[in-house]
Design a protein around this motif. Structure first.
Motif, PDB file in Angstrom:
ATOM      1  N   HIS A 161       0.829  -1.212   0.000  1.00 21.57           N
ATOM      2  CA  HIS A 161       0.000   0.000   0.000  1.00 21.57           C
ATOM      3  C   HIS A 161       0.863   1.262   0.000  1.00 21.57           C
ATOM      4  N   PRO A 162       1.627   1.505  -1.063  1.00 20.55           N
ATOM      5  CA  PRO A 162       2.480   2.702  -1.071  1.00 20.55           C
ATOM      6  C   PRO A 162       1.646   3.977  -1.137  1.00 20.55           C
ATOM      7  N   ILE A 163       2.149   5.036  -0.499  1.00 21.04           N
ATOM      8  CA  ILE A 163       1.475   6.331  -0.611  1.00 21.04           C
ATOM      9  C   ILE A 163       2.117   7.182  -1.689  1.00 21.04           C
ATOM     10  N   ASP A 164       3.297   6.764  -2.160  1.00 23.33           N
ATOM     11  CA  ASP A 164       3.996   7.492  -3.226  1.00 23.33           C
ATOM     12  C   ASP A 164       4.540   6.454  -4.207  1.00 23.33           C
ATOM     13  N   THR A 165       4.050   6.495  -5.421  1.00 24.16           N
ATOM     14  CA  THR A 165       4.461   5.521  -6.430  1.00 24.16           C
ATOM     15  C   THR A 165       5.430   6.115  -7.451  1.00 24.16           C
ATOM     16  N   SER A 166       6.064   7.221  -7.120  1.00 25.32           N
ATOM     17  CA  SER A 166       6.948   7.900  -8.061  1.00 25.32           C
ATOM     18  C   SER A 166       8.229   7.126  -8.351  1.00 25.32           C
ATOM     19  N   GLY A 167       8.632   6.243  -7.450  1.00 24.87           N
ATOM     20  CA  GLY A 167       9.882   5.521  -7.626  1.00 24.87           C
ATOM     21  C   GLY A 167      11.111   6.320  -7.225  1.00 24.87           C
ATOM     22  N   SER A 168      10.916   7.546  -6.739  1.00 24.34           N
ATOM     23  CA  SER A 168      12.039   8.394  -6.329  1.00 24.34           C
ATOM     24  C   SER A 168      12.497   8.028  -4.922  1.00 24.34           C
ATOM     25  N   ASP A 169      13.675   8.527  -4.553  1.00 27.03           N
ATOM     26  CA  ASP A 169      14.167   8.316  -3.185  1.00 27.03           C
ATOM     27  C   ASP A 169      13.233   8.967  -2.166  1.00 27.03           C
ATOM     28  N   ASP A 170      12.722  10.168  -2.493  1.00 30.87           N
ATOM     29  CA  ASP A 170      11.776  10.831  -1.585  1.00 30.87           C
ATOM     30  C   ASP A 170      10.506   9.999  -1.442  1.00 30.87           C
ATOM     31  N   GLY A 171      10.034   9.451  -2.547  1.00 32.76           N
ATOM     32  CA  GLY A 171       8.842   8.613  -2.503  1.00 32.76           C
ATOM     33  C   GLY A 171       9.059   7.375  -1.653  1.00 32.76           C
ATOM     34  N   ALA A 172      10.214   6.744  -1.815  1.00 32.10           N
ATOM     35  CA  ALA A 172      10.526   5.560  -1.011  1.00 32.10           C
ATOM     36  C   ALA A 172      10.567   5.925   0.469  1.00 32.10           C
ATOM     37  N   ALA A 173      11.126   7.089   0.797  1.00 31.37           N
ATOM     38  CA  ALA A 173      11.190   7.527   2.198  1.00 31.37           C
ATOM     39  C   ALA A 173       9.789   7.748   2.761  1.00 31.37           C
ATOM     40  N   ARG A 174       8.875   8.279   1.959  1.00 33.41           N
ATOM     41  CA  ARG A 174       7.495   8.481   2.427  1.00 33.41           C
ATOM     42  C   ARG A 174       6.783   7.143   2.644  1.00 33.41           C
ATOM     43  N   ASN A 175       7.151   6.140   1.873  1.00 33.44           N
ATOM     44  CA  ASN A 175       6.502   4.838   1.997  1.00 33.44           C
ATOM     45  C   ASN A 175       6.976   4.050   3.213  1.00 33.44           C
ATOM     46  N   ARG A 176       8.079   4.432   3.823  1.00 31.08           N
ATOM     47  CA  ARG A 176       8.581   3.769   5.035  1.00 31.08           C
ATOM     48  C   ARG A 176       7.923   4.428   6.244  1.00 31.08           C
ATOM     49  N   ASN A 177       6.729   3.966   6.600  1.00 31.01           N
ATOM     50  CA  ASN A 177       5.974   4.660   7.641  1.00 31.01           C
ATOM     51  C   ASN A 177       5.110   3.710   8.442  1.00 31.01           C
ATOM     52  N   ALA A 178       4.562   4.266   9.503  1.00 26.20           N
ATOM     53  CA  ALA A 178       3.497   3.607  10.258  1.00 26.20           C
ATOM     54  C   ALA A 178       2.347   4.607  10.304  1.00 26.20           C
ATOM     55  N   HIS A 179       1.209   4.174   9.837  1.00 26.34           N
ATOM     56  CA  HIS A 179       0.010   5.001   9.773  1.00 26.34           C
ATOM     57  C   HIS A 179      -0.920   4.603  10.906  1.00 26.34           C
ATOM     58  N   THR A 180      -1.391   5.568  11.663  1.00 27.72           N
ATOM     59  CA  THR A 180      -2.352   5.309  12.738  1.00 27.72           C
ATOM     60  C   THR A 180      -3.740   5.647  12.206  1.00 27.72           C
TER      61      THR A 180
END
Length: 187
Positions: A161-180
């Motif tokens: 369930h990625p929140i950023d599918t851009s494939g960029s380093d910034d996008g990958a960093a946004r996808n490393r998360n915990a959502h409450t």
């Protein structure tokens, strides 16, 4: 009065440096009518880590009803981020989690689900395990600060369930998360 040799040498070096800098100063040459201005190139882009602030689905504006999901997102934040291949709570996540503790303390009927997420790197199985550790780390942090563990469930979405599918380093960093996510009890 006599100046010691080492002080005289230091003074001489300082005077020479000042004169050198003054000699290097230049004035712009006058431009004639045929001269053209060439703009300076922009500075090279620098990589900056993504903002650790909450990420939401859609715009967040206006007032929120106290105790609502929107109130939680605006006033506590619903997402914290992790370093690559890590489930350690980062320093920039602590204020968001502290705000979640305070908000959940005001609304004891609310139940939440911590959703662990990963970037696209790594195998599916590895990322499901890492996402579970991220969700558990957030749950443990909240429980250690007074939130009843019975109010919190966890799930790992791995890299599904990625929140950023851009494939960029910034996008990958946004996808490393915990959502409450609020699952019950919000107004």
């Amino acid at each position: 009065m006599t100046i010691p040799h080492h002080r005289a040498a230091a003074f001489g070096l300082a005077a020479m440096a000042a004169l050198s800098m003054a000699a290097c100063a230049s004035r712009p040459k006058p431009m004639g009518p045929a001269a053209t201005l060439v703009p300076a190139p922009p500075p090279p882009p620098s990589y900056a880590a993504p903002s650790p602030g909450p990420v939401t689905e859609g715009p967040v504006s206006g007032a929120a009803v106290p105790g609502s999901e929107r109130d939680f997102v605006i006033n506590a934040g619903d997402r914290v981020y992790f370093a690559f291949d890590s489930y350690q709570i980062r320093d920039d996540a602590r204020p968001v989690l502290a705000a979640q503790v305070a908000w959940l303390g005001r609304y004891p009927a609310v139940r939440v689900r911590i959703e662990g997420n990963c970037d696209e790197r790594g195998t599916r199985d590895y990322n499901f395990a890492l996402g579970a550790r991220r969700a558990d780390a957030v749950r443990d942090w909240l429980v250690a600060r007074g939130v009843d563990g019975a109010r919190i469930s966890t799930v790992s979405f791995g890299k599904e369930h990625p929140i950023d599918t851009s494939g960029s380093d910034d996008g990958a960093a946004r996808n490393r998360n915990a959502h409450t996510a609020i699952t019950q009890g919000a107004t």
